[in-house]
Design a protein around this motif. Structure first.
Motif, PDB file in Angstrom:
ATOM      1  N   ALA A  86       0.808  -1.219   0.000  1.00  0.00           N
ATOM      2  CA  ALA A  86       0.000   0.000   0.000  1.00  0.00           C
ATOM      3  C   ALA A  86       0.842   1.270   0.000  1.00  0.00           C
ATOM      4  N   ASP A  87       2.168   1.150  -0.211  1.00  0.00           N
ATOM      5  CA  ASP A  87       2.993   2.353  -0.063  1.00  0.00           C
ATOM      6  C   ASP A  87       4.315   2.236  -0.819  1.00  0.00           C
ATOM      7  N   ILE A 142      12.283  -1.097   0.070  1.00  0.00           N
ATOM      8  CA  ILE A 142      12.233  -1.095   1.527  1.00  0.00           C
ATOM      9  C   ILE A 142      10.884  -0.552   1.996  1.00  0.00           C
ATOM     10  N   ASP A 143      10.675  -0.588   3.318  1.00  0.00           N
ATOM     11  CA  ASP A 143       9.462  -0.069   3.970  1.00  0.00           C
ATOM     12  C   ASP A 143       8.218  -0.848   3.534  1.00  0.00           C
ATOM     13  N   HIS A 144       8.087  -2.049   4.046  1.00  0.00           N
ATOM     14  CA  HIS A 144       6.973  -2.925   3.675  1.00  0.00           C
ATOM     15  C   HIS A 144       6.035  -3.192   4.845  1.00  0.00           C
ATOM     16  N   GLY A 145       5.875  -2.210   5.726  1.00  0.00           N
ATOM     17  CA  GLY A 145       5.013  -2.403   6.881  1.00  0.00           C
ATOM     18  C   GLY A 145       3.536  -2.476   6.553  1.00  0.00           C
ATOM     19  N   ARG A 200      -1.015   0.484  -3.732  1.00  0.00           N
ATOM     20  CA  ARG A 200      -0.710   1.885  -4.053  1.00  0.00           C
ATOM     21  C   ARG A 200       0.768   1.954  -4.405  1.00  0.00           C
ATOM     22  N   THR A 201       1.051   2.427  -5.598  1.00  0.00           N
ATOM     23  CA  THR A 201       2.420   2.337  -6.092  1.00  0.00           C
ATOM     24  C   THR A 201       2.678   3.370  -7.176  1.00  0.00           C
ATOM     25  N   TRP A 234      -9.503   2.581  -4.073  1.00  0.00           N
ATOM     26  CA  TRP A 234      -8.433   3.034  -3.184  1.00  0.00           C
ATOM     27  C   TRP A 234      -7.503   3.919  -3.993  1.00  0.00           C
ATOM     28  N   PRO A 235      -6.953   5.018  -3.424  1.00  0.00           N
ATOM     29  CA  PRO A 235      -6.028   5.847  -4.202  1.00  0.00           C
ATOM     30  C   PRO A 235      -4.899   5.003  -4.792  1.00  0.00           C
ATOM     31  N   ALA A 236      -4.637   5.154  -6.069  1.00  0.00           N
ATOM     32  CA  ALA A 236      -3.696   4.284  -6.750  1.00  0.00           C
ATOM     33  C   ALA A 236      -2.231   4.668  -6.506  1.00  0.00           C
ATOM     34  N   ILE A 237      -1.994   5.943  -6.190  1.00  0.00           N
ATOM     35  CA  ILE A 237      -0.639   6.436  -6.022  1.00  0.00           C
ATOM     36  C   ILE A 237      -0.464   6.935  -4.592  1.00  0.00           C
TER      37      ILE A 237
END
Length: 270
Positions: free
Chosen positions: A163-164, A181-184, A194-195, A262-265
């Motif tokens: 999602a991020d 990185i950052d896969h919480g 979201r990407t 859901w917001p895509a970006i």
């Protein structure tokens, strides 16, 4: 999965962890550390569960486990897109510990991953993400490189439901390696992808990606090694949802498209 003796994961899991500083721009507590085991030493980042901010759509205290789960899926692909990551006890309790990746000190002239360009077409070697306001009423086209490493990462993100995926979560390293990185905020049962890596949306998956997804499906089956590992890190419902995403990708044979619910970006995108 128990780290094998002599591996970086074993060093991260069993070495003596010493906090050296805090990464202040991180949204959750993120501590820069060194980890030492015998004559081996490495820099790492430690994110204690106690420093996680509550989120409305993810259960409290689960982000560290999701980071480790993302690493385990990455390892199962064979692509090595996530730095070695373990769950361990530390100075502030249990948390995620991940190998620190230094950016490539000598990037090449063609190593850019994101750019803003004038016009409505991305140009050769680039994929369009969307238009962005750049000030004074101007817009520019945000693009990412048509890069095999990014394409693999887009497949991984679709599997783990990332999602991020911001631009700042892409780390080009020495030797042409690229890490995410950052896969919480991953593995949610709802579609939250979201990407910035939408450039291949709707396009056929590569033969390589299809083969990797088939391998993941086998590992995620009941009794499979990846299923056993993830069952200790995410819920049963989240594991089932991961299986369903892999099945859907194989059935469609295409990169996913934004769902619209859901917001895509992510914001901010970088």
């Amino acid at each position: 999965m128990t780290p094998s003796p002599g591996t970086t994961a074993e060093l991260l899991a069993k070495g003596e962890l010493t906090v050296r500083g805090r990464i202040r721009e991180a949204s959750n507590a993120a501590l820069y550390c060194t980890v030492v085991q015998g004559e081996r030493e490495a820099a790492c980042i430690y994110k204690p569960v106690a420093g996680e901010r509550p989120l409305w759509d993810f259960p409290d205290g689960t982000l560290a486990g999701r980071e480790v789960a993302a690493y385990e899926v990455s390892e199962a692909t064979g692509w090595g897109l996530v730095p070695p990551t373990v769950l361990r006890d530390g100075p502030y309790g249990e948390g995620m510990c991940q190998l620190w990746i230094e950016p490539d000190p000598e990037p090449g002239p063609d190593d850019g991953l994101l750019a803003l360009v004038d016009g409505e077409e991305p140009g050769e070697g680039w994929k369009a993400i969307g238009f962005a306001e750049v000030g004074e009423g101007r817009t520019a086209l945000l693009v990412h490189a048509d890069d095999e490493r990014l394409r693999r990462l887009a497949v991984l993100d679709a599997v783990i439901n990332n999602a991020d995926r911001k631009g700042g979560h892409l780390l080009p390293a020495a030797g042409g390696r690229l890490y995410g990185i950052d896969h919480g905020v991953t593995f949610n049962t709802e579609n939250k992808l979201r990407t910035l890596l939408w450039g291949w949306a709707g396009e056929p998956l590569t033969a390589e990606a299809t083969g990797v997804l088939a391998t993941l499906r086998e590992g995620l089956a009941d009794g499979g090694p990846l299923a056993a590992t993830l069952s200790e890190l995410i819920t049963g419902a989240e594991l089932d949802a991961t299986r369903a995403r892999v099945d859907a990708l194989l059935a469609s044979g295409r990169h996913p498209e934004p769902g619209g619910e859901w917001p895509a970006i992510p914001w901010p995108p970088v």
